[in-house]
Design a protein around this motif. Structure first.
Motif, PDB file in Angstrom:
ATOM      1  N   SER A  94       0.832  -1.212   0.000  1.00 10.17           N
ATOM      2  CA  SER A  94       0.000   0.000   0.000  1.00 10.17           C
ATOM      3  C   SER A  94       0.859   1.251   0.000  1.00 10.17           C
ATOM      4  O   SER A  94       0.533   2.246  -0.649  1.00 10.17           O
ATOM      5  CB  SER A  94      -0.923   0.012   1.222  1.00 10.17           C
ATOM      6  N   SER A  95       1.950   1.212   0.745  1.00 13.19           N
ATOM      7  CA  SER A  95       2.838   2.361   0.819  1.00 13.19           C
ATOM      8  C   SER A  95       3.446   2.673  -0.539  1.00 13.19           C
ATOM      9  O   SER A  95       3.416   3.814  -1.008  1.00 13.19           O
ATOM     10  CB  SER A  95       3.946   2.105   1.847  1.00 13.19           C
ATOM     11  N   LEU A  96       3.961   1.645  -1.194  1.00 14.27           N
ATOM     12  CA  LEU A  96       4.606   1.846  -2.494  1.00 14.27           C
ATOM     13  C   LEU A  96       3.598   2.149  -3.594  1.00 14.27           C
ATOM     14  O   LEU A  96       3.942   2.753  -4.611  1.00 14.27           O
ATOM     15  CB  LEU A  96       5.427   0.609  -2.848  1.00 14.27           C
ATOM     16  N   SER A  97       2.347   1.737  -3.399  1.00 13.28           N
ATOM     17  CA  SER A  97       1.294   1.997  -4.386  1.00 13.28           C
ATOM     18  C   SER A  97       0.486   3.244  -4.046  1.00 13.28           C
ATOM     19  O   SER A  97      -0.461   3.569  -4.754  1.00 13.28           O
ATOM     20  CB  SER A  97       0.344   0.791  -4.461  1.00 13.28           C
ATOM     21  N   HIS A  98       0.831   3.917  -2.945  1.00 13.14           N
ATOM     22  CA  HIS A  98       0.121   5.130  -2.505  1.00 13.14           C
ATOM     23  C   HIS A  98      -1.376   4.866  -2.321  1.00 13.14           C
ATOM     24  O   HIS A  98      -2.222   5.626  -2.767  1.00 13.14           O
ATOM     25  CB  HIS A  98       0.338   6.277  -3.500  1.00 13.14           C
ATOM     26  N   LEU A  99      -1.685   3.765  -1.640  1.00 11.78           N
ATOM     27  CA  LEU A  99      -3.078   3.413  -1.365  1.00 11.78           C
ATOM     28  C   LEU A  99      -3.405   3.699   0.100  1.00 11.78           C
ATOM     29  O   LEU A  99      -2.624   3.350   0.993  1.00 11.78           O
ATOM     30  CB  LEU A  99      -3.327   1.938  -1.671  1.00 11.78           C
ATOM     31  N   PRO A 100      -4.562   4.326   0.372  1.00 15.92           N
ATOM     32  CA  PRO A 100      -4.888   4.775   1.731  1.00 15.92           C
ATOM     33  C   PRO A 100      -5.493   3.674   2.601  1.00 15.92           C
ATOM     34  O   PRO A 100      -6.688   3.679   2.921  1.00 15.92           O
ATOM     35  CB  PRO A 100      -5.890   5.906   1.478  1.00 15.92           C
ATOM     36  N   LEU A 101      -4.675   2.720   2.995  1.00 11.00           N
ATOM     37  CA  LEU A 101      -5.100   1.641   3.883  1.00 11.00           C
ATOM     38  C   LEU A 101      -5.074   2.143   5.326  1.00 11.00           C
ATOM     39  O   LEU A 101      -4.038   2.605   5.808  1.00 11.00           O
ATOM     40  CB  LEU A 101      -4.176   0.441   3.719  1.00 11.00           C
ATOM     41  N   ASP A 226       1.098   3.011 -14.527  1.00 13.29           N
ATOM     42  CA  ASP A 226      -0.138   2.926 -13.744  1.00 13.29           C
ATOM     43  C   ASP A 226      -0.560   4.332 -13.318  1.00 13.29           C
ATOM     44  O   ASP A 226       0.196   5.063 -12.695  1.00 13.29           O
ATOM     45  CB  ASP A 226       0.104   2.053 -12.509  1.00 13.29           C
ATOM     46  N   MET A 227      -1.796   4.701 -13.643  1.00  9.61           N
ATOM     47  CA  MET A 227      -2.282   6.050 -13.377  1.00  9.61           C
ATOM     48  C   MET A 227      -3.073   6.169 -12.077  1.00  9.61           C
ATOM     49  O   MET A 227      -3.590   7.236 -11.754  1.00  9.61           O
ATOM     50  CB  MET A 227      -3.156   6.521 -14.541  1.00  9.61           C
ATOM     51  N   GLN A 228      -3.235   5.045 -11.341  1.00  9.26           N
ATOM     52  CA  GLN A 228      -3.910   5.109 -10.040  1.00  9.26           C
ATOM     53  C   GLN A 228      -5.276   5.787 -10.141  1.00  9.26           C
ATOM     54  O   GLN A 228      -5.620   6.678  -9.379  1.00  9.26           O
ATOM     55  CB  GLN A 228      -3.032   5.856  -9.033  1.00  9.26           C
ATOM     56  N   SER A 412      -3.071  -4.679 -11.040  1.00 11.26           N
ATOM     57  CA  SER A 412      -2.051  -5.548 -10.456  1.00 11.26           C
ATOM     58  C   SER A 412      -1.478  -4.854  -9.231  1.00 11.26           C
ATOM     59  O   SER A 412      -1.648  -3.640  -9.059  1.00 11.26           O
ATOM     60  CB  SER A 412      -0.937  -5.818 -11.477  1.00 11.26           C
ATOM     61  N   ASN A 413      -0.825  -5.611  -8.373  1.00 12.63           N
ATOM     62  CA  ASN A 413      -0.122  -5.035  -7.222  1.00 12.63           C
ATOM     63  C   ASN A 413       1.317  -4.734  -7.637  1.00 12.63           C
ATOM     64  O   ASN A 413       2.206  -5.565  -7.467  1.00 12.63           O
ATOM     65  CB  ASN A 413      -0.127  -6.000  -6.030  1.00 12.63           C
TER      66      ASN A 413
END
Length: 560
Positions: A94-101, A226-228, A412-413
């Protein structure tokens, strides 16, 4: 109701209400005793959706899938002790993908820490390497000021909310110690609210004057990863007006547009020996999957511009000359004012190579029997309504090479690029989208217990399982030749598992394919939980891939 229960109830009901107020609508709970106050508060909230998952590692990846599917922050909750440590792989991703977990760990009260009490480990700052924000809450004090506790909850979540949206997005960790008794008062459900707050909005605008001279040069490329979930229409508009080729990663979602400027075969072309002389490159979004492109970006002397909508730009594979913290649409909207340059011949060369490469790829797929041929057939079966979740290692690389006409969205992760939690992430996404999971046998084995969520919640998912009995990607690495005597034991790692038993255990239907012809005429189910196992052979996969690279090298007779 005693003072302790009142204080505890006020704390957890306020906490869950604030989570809802900042846009959290789903929470994945892993059962445990110490998390009782929060778990009951979540269940009692009239609008919060809870998911129950007994495995913390898989639960966190399932939450990541929920985020990818809903485009909202999602919370996870566990009991105290080593349970929390199982969240680490998903938090790092999540950190590397900038996901708000939003990570909620229950804890023993402070007086039970460090004295050998059961299920008590040091949970403060335990995810410090990966989280954007962390806070260890005080105990709900039956003798203290209850307003102080509720104000603390509101203030800390207000501070944490800045990491749930915008360029600062990333996981946050909130540690919640509780004293017994642990059950809140369910007569006080009026303390649970469904108010919403204005979300923080972040947008940094930057003058583009410093690159105006650069982008007026003729040989320019746009490379999009990946444009998130960002809008991309301005990229296509700019490329159309200025005759710019776009090398689009499958995770960019740009390949679905079938735009004439979008180049999809670049990885194979570079593998086949394509040489490119370019003046400037605009890199947009996350780094691309293609190892060949990343190696080329590292070596080229071209001026590189990075555009990412986050405050921690990804410099990989090489630090750009200049970077912009802004959305791609805002960047290209401003850049569109740049004087148009004659690039028609430059673009046409790329389009010609793309056209010829597609012909060779389609010809290869018609006769091939390796994993790539099966992957191409999976892509052919998907429509614009489908989401394809792809495991790391070889599946994502085959999709990168063969996604040329498909209209499905690809996910993908690709933060930590690991094979952990892939199934759980796909299942989380399948709550919100129609998902097909493409996965290898080792990644599937790694997260088999994640399949429980499909059985417990009737989640629809098609799983295409590429079984080459081991780590197929290692056959493409130097270890295959330089450490041949040790290769199979250390890298090939065959398991010999019969996954039909897995399907029976988790109520999936199962069908095994040993020929490409049988799979070609199989339709993927629109409902239910299904495993389509495809048996392939690692050495055969390698040799057929090498033939494709050779065929493409024959069409490269120009230097761009």
């Amino acid at each position: 109701m005693n003072n302790h229960t009142t204080a505890l109830t006020k704390q957890v009901f306020t906490f869950v209400s604030e989570l809802y107020a900042y846009g959290i609508r789903e929470i994945v709970i892993s059962p445990g005793s110490r998390s009782t106050p929060m778990a009951i508060a979540i269940e009692a909230h009239p609008k919060m959706k809870s998911w129950i998952h007994p495995d913390e590692r898989s639960a966190a990846f399932f939450a990541m899938g929920l985020m990818k599917g809903s485009e909202r922050p999602v919370a996870i909750l566990c009991t105290s002790g080593s349970a929390a440590a199982n969240y680490t792989p998903a938090i790092s991703e999540s950190s590397l993908s900038h996901l708000p977990l939003v990570v909620l760990t229950s804890d023993r009260p402070h007086e039970l820490r460090g004295i050998g009490a059961p299920q008590a480990i040091d949970q403060t700052n335990m995810f410090a390497n990966y989280t954007q924000y962390q806070f260890d809450f005080p105990i709900a004090d039956s003798n203290g000021d209850q307003d102080f506790m509720t104000n603390t909850v509101k203030f800390q979540l207000q501070k944490a909310s800045q990491y749930l949206y915008g360029p600062h997005r990333g996981p946050i960790h909130l540690n919640l110690p509780f004293r017994e008794p642990l059950t809140p008062d369910l007569e006080k459900v009026e303390w649970l609210t469904s108010d919403t707050k204005i979300m923080p909005h972040y947008q940094k605008t930057t003058s583009l004057n410093e690159i105006n001279v650069i982008v007026k040069k003729r040989k320019g490329l746009i490379i999009v990863g990946d444009m998130q979930h960002q809008d991309v229409d301005q990229i296509l508009t700019f490329a159309t007006i200025h005759d710019m080729p776009i090398l689009a990663d499958p995770l960019s979602q740009l390949r679905r547009e079938h735009h004439p400027n979008v180049i999809t075969t670049y990885d194979l072309l570079f593998r086949a020996g394509l040489e490119v002389d370019v003046d400037f490159i605009i890199r947009v979004g996350k780094p691309v999957i293609s190892k060949k492109i990343n190696q080329w970006l590292k070596d080229t002397k071209a001026f590189q511009i990075l555009v990412q909508n986050n405050d921690r730009p990804d410099a990989f594979p090489i630090t750009p000359h200049v970077s912009y913290e802004m959305s791609a649409n805002d960047f290209f909207r401003q850049l569109s004012e740049t004087t148009t340059v004659e690039r028609k011949q430059w673009l046409e060369k790329w389009q010609s190579l793309e056209k010829h490469a597609k012909v060779e790829i389609k010809d290869y797929v018609r006769t091939a029997t390796d994993e790539a041929a099966y992957v191409a057939n999976v892509l052919d079966k998907l429509t614009t309504d489908d989401a394809l979740f792809v495991s790391n290692s070889m599946p994502i690389r085959d999709v990168d090479n063969l996604f040329i006409d498909c209209e499905a969205a690809v996910f993908s992760n690709r933060g930590a690029n690991g094979i952990d939690g892939v199934t759980s992430t796909a299942l989380g996404m399948a709550v919100h989208k129609k998902v097909t999971l493409l996965i290898g046998d080792l990644a599937f084995y790694h997260d088999m217990n994640g399949l429980l969520m499909s059985k417990l919640n009737d989640i629809n998912l098609n799983i295409v399982l590429l079984n080459n009995d081991g780590g197929g990607i290692f056959s493409y690495l130097p270890q295959k030749d330089t450490a041949d005597a040790y290769f199979e034991r250390l890298f090939g790692t065959p398991t010999g598992l019969d996954f039909e038993h897995t399907a029976l255990l988790y109520d999936f239907t199962f069908k095994r394919f040993e020929s490409i012809e049988a799979f070609k005429y199989t339709e993927l189910s629109k409902f239910g939980a299904h495993i389509y196992e495809i048996m392939t052979y690692r050495e055969d996969n390698l040799q057929q891939h090498l033939k494709l690279y050779k065929k493409l090298s024959d069409i490269i007779n120009v230097t761009l």
